[in-house]
Write a protein that holds these residues in place. Structure first.
Motif: not given
Length: 65
Positions: A2, A6, A35, A38-39, A46, A50
């Motif tokens: 993830c 991202s 992005i 949400f990371i 994310a 992405s």
């Protein structure tokens, strides 16, 4: 995974000029904020954002530029 995808998407967004986003009818700031936010909050979202950016928005930006 993830985080890696991202960060790749954010780096790609940063490398594109604002004019490419405007020409494609998009907002550079919106993609960065979505992005990046949400990371921190929920990494799987994310990742999805992405992937959406890299698979559908990025090709549009390349066509415009």
């Amino acid at each position: 995974i993830c985080l890696g995808v991202s960060v790749w998407a954010l780096a790609d967004i940063a490398s594109k000029p604002e004019s490419a986003f405007v020409g494609a009818g998009m907002s550079k700031i919106m993609w960065v904020v979505l992005i990046a936010a949400f990371i921190v909050v929920f990494a799987p979202v994310a990742l999805v954002l992405s992937i959406v950016y890299l698979s559908s928005v990025r090709p549009k930006l390349i066509k415009v530029a």
